[in-house]
Design a protein around this motif. Structure first.
Motif, PDB file in Angstrom:
ATOM      1  N   ASP A 111       2.572   4.496  -1.329  1.00  0.00           N
ATOM      2  CA  ASP A 111       2.374   5.352  -2.499  1.00  0.00           C
ATOM      3  C   ASP A 111       3.704   5.888  -3.035  1.00  0.00           C
ATOM      4  O   ASP A 111       3.741   6.627  -4.009  1.00  0.00           O
ATOM      5  CB  ASP A 111       1.416   6.497  -2.172  1.00  0.00           C
ATOM      6  CG  ASP A 111       1.908   7.394  -1.053  1.00  0.00           C
ATOM      7  OD1 ASP A 111       2.982   7.125  -0.462  1.00  0.00           O
ATOM      8  OD2 ASP A 111       1.215   8.383  -0.762  1.00  0.00           O
ATOM      9  N   ASP A 127       0.796  -1.222   0.000  1.00  0.00           N
ATOM     10  CA  ASP A 127       0.000   0.000   0.000  1.00  0.00           C
ATOM     11  C   ASP A 127       0.837   1.285   0.000  1.00  0.00           C
ATOM     12  O   ASP A 127       0.300   2.381   0.109  1.00  0.00           O
ATOM     13  CB  ASP A 127      -0.978   0.001   1.170  1.00  0.00           C
ATOM     14  CG  ASP A 127      -0.283  -0.063   2.524  1.00  0.00           C
ATOM     15  OD1 ASP A 127       0.954  -0.222   2.579  1.00  0.00           O
ATOM     16  OD2 ASP A 127      -0.992   0.040   3.540  1.00  0.00           O
ATOM     17  N   PRO A 164      -0.906   2.432  -7.587  1.00  0.00           N
ATOM     18  CA  PRO A 164      -0.909   1.122  -6.913  1.00  0.00           C
ATOM     19  C   PRO A 164      -0.544  -0.069  -7.805  1.00  0.00           C
ATOM     20  O   PRO A 164       0.074  -1.022  -7.347  1.00  0.00           O
ATOM     21  CB  PRO A 164      -2.340   0.985  -6.396  1.00  0.00           C
ATOM     22  CG  PRO A 164      -2.828   2.379  -6.274  1.00  0.00           C
ATOM     23  CD  PRO A 164      -2.152   3.159  -7.366  1.00  0.00           C
TER      24      PRO A 164
END
Length: 122
Positions: free
Chosen positions: A58, A56, A63
């Motif tokens: 960034d 997860d 993603p």
């Protein structure tokens, strides 16, 4: 036990390989050869970082982007200005820290990449 001694290559998948090679040649100055790639020759003091990020995170971009490549540069500000002038998507933030200066941009297929200006003398 045998161990890995470094990063031997970085390989990208592209929807249009010829166009993406041309983009990297034009905007990052990577002189793509007949075989479709380039060999960077390291010098004393050069290094390559390797790291695994959480799913997860960034930090790597969108993603579904499974990787991010970090390119070493001599002058981060000049490189970012050059990319902006050419109409390349460039992130606004620049990070300064003990390991150097970092900036980010996106290639023609919207893959986020990192530009790294090492601290002086590194």
């Amino acid at each position: 036990m045998q161990r890995v001694t470094g990063i031997g290559g970085v390989f990208l998948r592209a929807r249009d390989a010829a166009a993406l090679r041309a983009w990297y040649a034009e905007h990052l100055g990577i002189d793509v050869s007949e075989w479709g790639g380039f060999t960077f020759r390291w010098h004393a003091g050069g290094s390559t970082a390797w790291s695994v990020f959480e799913q997860d995170s960034d930090y790597l971009g969108r993603p579904e982007q499974p990787y991010m490549i970090n390119y070493r540069v001599d002058d981060l500000d000049a490189m970012l200005a050059q990319l902006r002038e050419a109409g390349v998507k460039v992130a606004d933030e620049v990070e300064d820290g003990e390991f150097g200066r970092f900036g980010w941009a996106y290639d023609a297929e919207d893959n986020r990449f990192e530009l790294w200006q090492p601290p002086r003398g590194k």
